[in-house]
Design a protein around this motif. Structure first.
Motif, PDB file in Angstrom:
ATOM      1  N   VAL A 194       0.867  -1.173   0.000  1.00 14.80           N
ATOM      2  CA  VAL A 194       0.000   0.000   0.000  1.00 14.80           C
ATOM      3  C   VAL A 194       0.912   1.232   0.000  1.00 14.80           C
ATOM      4  CG1 VAL A 194      -1.696   1.325   1.304  1.00 14.80           C
ATOM      5  CG2 VAL A 194      -1.854  -1.171   1.214  1.00 14.80           C
ATOM      6  N   ARG A 195       0.764   2.082  -1.005  1.00 13.17           N
ATOM      7  CA  ARG A 195       1.622   3.258  -1.085  1.00 13.17           C
ATOM      8  C   ARG A 195       1.125   4.334  -0.135  1.00 13.17           C
ATOM      9  NH1 ARG A 195       4.507   3.424  -5.668  1.00 13.17           N
ATOM     10  NH2 ARG A 195       4.429   5.701  -5.686  1.00 13.17           N
ATOM     11  N   GLN A 216      -5.267   3.981  -0.150  1.00 13.90           N
ATOM     12  CA  GLN A 216      -5.960   3.252   0.905  1.00 13.90           C
ATOM     13  C   GLN A 216      -6.694   2.087   0.226  1.00 13.90           C
ATOM     14  OE1 GLN A 216      -8.597   6.021   2.824  1.00 13.90           O
ATOM     15  NE2 GLN A 216      -9.147   6.997   0.901  1.00 13.90           N
ATOM     16  N   VAL A 217      -6.671   0.937   0.867  1.00 18.76           N
ATOM     17  CA  VAL A 217      -7.063  -0.288   0.156  1.00 18.76           C
ATOM     18  C   VAL A 217      -8.150  -1.035   0.921  1.00 18.76           C
ATOM     19  CG1 VAL A 217      -6.231  -2.595  -0.437  1.00 18.76           C
ATOM     20  CG2 VAL A 217      -4.866  -0.590  -1.021  1.00 18.76           C
ATOM     21  N   LEU A 218      -9.122  -1.485   0.158  1.00 24.25           N
ATOM     22  CA  LEU A 218     -10.137  -2.358   0.735  1.00 24.25           C
ATOM     23  C   LEU A 218      -9.811  -3.799   0.380  1.00 24.25           C
ATOM     24  CD1 LEU A 218     -13.461  -0.514  -0.141  1.00 24.25           C
ATOM     25  CD2 LEU A 218     -12.250  -0.515   2.029  1.00 24.25           C
ATOM     26  N   PRO A 223     -13.308   4.659   3.031  1.00 23.19           N
ATOM     27  CA  PRO A 223     -13.374   4.020   1.712  1.00 23.19           C
ATOM     28  C   PRO A 223     -14.441   2.929   1.618  1.00 23.19           C
ATOM     29  CG  PRO A 223     -11.297   3.505   2.817  1.00 23.19           C
ATOM     30  CD  PRO A 223     -11.979   4.527   3.642  1.00 23.19           C
ATOM     31  N   ARG A 224     -14.734   2.324   2.742  1.00 25.89           N
ATOM     32  CA  ARG A 224     -15.760   1.275   2.700  1.00 25.89           C
ATOM     33  C   ARG A 224     -17.107   1.855   2.314  1.00 25.89           C
ATOM     34  NH1 ARG A 224     -17.721  -2.230   7.869  1.00 25.89           N
ATOM     35  NH2 ARG A 224     -19.433  -3.292   6.808  1.00 25.89           N
ATOM     36  N   VAL A 278      -8.527  -0.397  -4.675  1.00 26.22           N
ATOM     37  CA  VAL A 278      -7.607   0.673  -4.252  1.00 26.22           C
ATOM     38  C   VAL A 278      -8.247   2.045  -4.457  1.00 26.22           C
ATOM     39  CG1 VAL A 278      -5.370   1.725  -4.640  1.00 26.22           C
ATOM     40  CG2 VAL A 278      -5.631  -0.748  -4.883  1.00 26.22           C
ATOM     41  N   TYR A 279      -8.166   2.875  -3.418  1.00 22.82           N
ATOM     42  CA  TYR A 279      -8.642   4.255  -3.544  1.00 22.82           C
ATOM     43  C   TYR A 279      -7.514   5.217  -3.203  1.00 22.82           C
ATOM     44  CZ  TYR A 279     -13.410   2.501  -3.769  1.00 22.82           C
ATOM     45  OH  TYR A 279     -14.543   1.855  -4.141  1.00 22.82           O
ATOM     46  N   ASP A 280      -7.646   6.422  -3.736  1.00 20.21           N
ATOM     47  CA  ASP A 280      -6.655   7.459  -3.469  1.00 20.21           C
ATOM     48  C   ASP A 280      -6.912   8.042  -2.074  1.00 20.21           C
ATOM     49  OD1 ASP A 280      -4.771   9.579  -3.763  1.00 20.21           O
ATOM     50  OD2 ASP A 280      -5.125   9.561  -5.918  1.00 20.21           O
TER      51      ASP A 280
END
Lengths: 383, 301
Positions: free
Chosen positions: B27-28, B32-34, B98-99, B62-64
């Motif tokens: 994860v960069r 932010q990752v689901l 993000p969810r 993946v979301y910014d």
């Protein structure tokens, strides 16, 4: 392939049992047997075998042994590790990421090493470089700008002022990265954010400024206010950007109106000019009049002095003559009389007529006035 | 060892690699990752670095994590006084949940669309309660904050945080701009003609003043000159009077003689004389004739 040779060959574990003779290095030569080899190209086979021997001498076990794989792997890993070297330029700083995570450090200019991709990654933003944004116009420094010509972008540059007039404003924003971590990781498109924020800030400030002030006295204030506002916006976004300077390039009335504005300037100059002309007129005739006045007075003074002197002279002369007369009045009287008449008659043309003469024939006086006149003017002309 | 075993070993290694690849993910800092299992949300990962997931059955969305922007096109809207204006507003937001985001809009493009609509309609709503003057005053900030709060309210369910909403360009429609330009032109024209008129008035005043000064100076000088001349004449008369007054008779005699000299002692004068003048006294008579003045016959003492 040399290590797929049929028959025995190979390393310690290769091939069938065969004869266990020879050394552990398996110096057995492959007994030909079978289809291959034989008469076909014996030279190449010879070469292959020779090279195999050489390899076996260097690397125990030769090709196909685990050693060679290890060596190759080692070389590859070494090269890969070597690619982790990176250089940071003078105007940059290095940001190191491990599996995408930043360790919080910033590396200084020079040569550094960091695990290469895909384990690690390095970003080198230029933190001391001052970047420049043109708003309202484009010039040579903008990407896609044509040569050095400056173009005005009316969409960006026309703004409303506080007195509901429209102004044409071009300005430049100079910014640099103040915090590498924030700049890289907090905002998706920082440069665009600066641009949009700058335009919004400038419009807000211009919208609270009157057009006349904007064109003249308020320029400094507008620059400072916009810079403060823009910096506040960026700090709220945690952009990691510091605004060095906001500079107004041009503040003008829009093109359709500009002639009328310039005319006001010209009118101001005309007003000055008319006043100056009138003043120079005044500066000319008043001193001239004063000079004339002085001359008149001087003339009168001279007259007065002259007349008085003349009078004094005449009086003095008369006094002296009178003194001398008083000494011998009768005699002096006659003398004066005779001298005067002599002077008079000396110069004049004389005609003596005795109307009382005895035995007179009677002279009838006849005066040819015309001839006399002509003579007089004639002699007068000769003089 | 046999080749087959070697091959099997290699295969095992490769298999391990694949499994690892499928269960490790990075994860960069900006992401932010689901972690989803069969489309169902299992967990949210917001810390950067290396993470694990169950291979094959779990996948990622993946979301910014950064501040993102939405900038719908400028639209024409009505102000409170029915005037028309183009307003361009833009928004900055962050995906904080993000969810939620995934459940409601799933991806950015869809969200941008809906958010853009909400933004535009909120701006219209606020603009309709104000006039142009308000937009150009210190109230602009208040208005923008009001829009931000309202939009934040409306978008709460999306799992985002509205960072900022700002008004970019607010422009008048073309026809109105033209009116503004005309007004600006006439106002300046009026200024220009006023300046010129002032200039002329001042010039005229200065010139008239100068002319007046000139007349006054010369007149005064004349006056003084006359006085001086008069002084001179008077003094002269006084001097002469004093001098001649000592003996008026002699003065008359002497002055007459002078007068004769001045008048007649020139060429071109023709005199017709009678010999009876005293000048000719001894002409006809050796002893002189009658003395004209005294009337006595001469000689007689």
């Amino acid at each position: 392939m040399p290590w797929n040779s049929q028959g025995g060959g190979g390393g310690p574990w290769g091939g069938s049992g065969g004869s266990g003779g020879g050394g552990p290095w398996g110096g057995q030569r492959p007994t030909g047997g079978g289809g291959m080899g034989g008469g076909q190209q014996p030279n190449i086979e010879e070469m292959l075998r020779r090279s195999q021997d050489k390899v076996r001498r260097i690397v125990p076990g030769g090709f196909g042994s685990p050693m060679i794989i290890i060596v190759i792997l080692a070389i590859l890993i070494g090269l890969w590790l070597l690619s982790g070297l990176y250089r940071v330029q003078e105007n940059e700083r290095g940001v190191e990421l491990l599996f995408g995570e930043w360790n919080g450090n910033v590396t200084s200019p020079g040569l550094h090493w960091w695990p290469p991709s895909p384990i690690g990654e390095v970003l080198t933003p230029a933190v001391t470089q001052i970047n420049r944004l043109n708003i309202g116009f484009r010039d040579a420094s903008d990407a896609g700008g044509r040569g050095a010509a400056q173009r005005d972008i009316l969409n960006e540059s026309l703004m409303l002022t506080s007195d509901q007039n429209i102004a044409d404003v071009d300005f430049t924003v100079q910014w640099r990265i103040s915090n590498a971590g924030e700049y890289l990781f907090k905002i998706r498109d920082p440069e665009e954010t600066v641009r949009a924020g700058a335009e919004s800030a400038m419009r807000e400030v211009v919208g609270q400024t009157a057009l006349d002030d904007l064109l003249t006295t308020a320029r400094e204030g507008v620059q400072d206010k916009t810079q403060a506002l823009l910096q506040g916006i960026l700090d709220e976004y945690q952009a990691g950007i510091a605004i060095e300077r906001v500079q107004l390039q041009k503040t003008e009335a829009p093109a359709p109106v500009i002639d009328a504005f310039n005319d006001v300037q010209r009118a101001r100059q005309d007003k000055e000019r008319l006043q100056n002309e009138a003043e120079s007129y005044r500066n000319r005739i008043v001193p001239t009049a004063r000079g004339e006045a002085a001359g008149v007075i001087q003339e009168a003074t001279a007259y007065r002095d002259r007349v008085i002197k003349e009078g004094q002279g005449e009086a003095s002369r008369f006094d002296q003559i009178y003194e001398s007369f008083k000494v011998a009045p009768e005699v002096t009287r006659r003398r004066l009389y005779i001298e005067t008449l002599r002077d008079v008659l000396e110069k004049a043309d004389k005609v003596i007529i005795d109307s009382n003469s005895e035995g007179g024939q009677g002279v009838v006086p006849y005066l040819p006035l015309n001839e006399l006149n002509r003579n007089r003017t004639g002699s007068g002309a000769q003089q | 060892m046999s080749r087959a075993k070697l091959a099997i070993l290699g295969g095992v290694i490769i298999l391990i690699g694949v499994i690892l690849n499928s269960s490790l993910f990075t994860v960069r800092e900006t992401e932010q990752v689901l972690v989803l299992q069969f489309g169902e949300h299992k967990r949210t990962v917001r810390e950067p670095g290396l993470h694990f997931k169950i291979p094959l059955i779990q996948n990622l969305k993946v979301y910014d994590k950064r501040v993102l922007s939405v900038d719908p096109d400028a639209e024409e809207m009505l102000l409170s006084d029915q005037k028309r204006i183009f307003v361009d507003a833009f928004a900055r937001y962050r995906i904080t949940d993000p969810r939620r985001f995934f459940q409601t809009v799933n991806d950015e493009a869809i969200f941008n669309n809906r958010f853009g609509n909400i933004l535009t309609s909120t701006v219209k709503e606020f603009v309709a309660q104000r006039n142009l003057e308000d937009l150009l005053s210190e109230q602009r900030n208040t208005i923008m904050r009001g829009i931000r709060d309202s939009v934040a309210n409306d978008t709460e369910g999306f799992g985002i945080e509205v960072v900022d909403i700002r008004i970019g360009r607010s422009e008048l429609p073309e026809a109105v701009s033209q009116t503004v330009y005309n007004r600006m032109i006439t106002e300046r024209a009026r200024q220009a003609s006023q300046l010129r008129a002032e200039g002329e008035e001042n010039a005229r005043r200065i010139r008239a003043e100068a002319d007046r000064q000139q007349v006054v100076i010369v007149a005064e000088a004349q006056r003084e000159a006359q006085t001086l001349k008069g002084e001179g004449d008077a003094t002269r008369n006084a001097i002469l009077g004093e001098s001649y007054g000592k003996d008026p008779d002699f003065f008359e005699f002497f002055r007459s003689l002078e007068a004769y000299k001045e008048t007649f002692a020139r060429e071109g004068t023709t005199m017709v004389l009678s010999p009876n003048s005293d000048f000719f006294k001894y002409f006809g008579n050796l002893e002189g004739g009658r003395d004209r003045v005294s009337g006595r016959q001469v000689p007689s003492q």
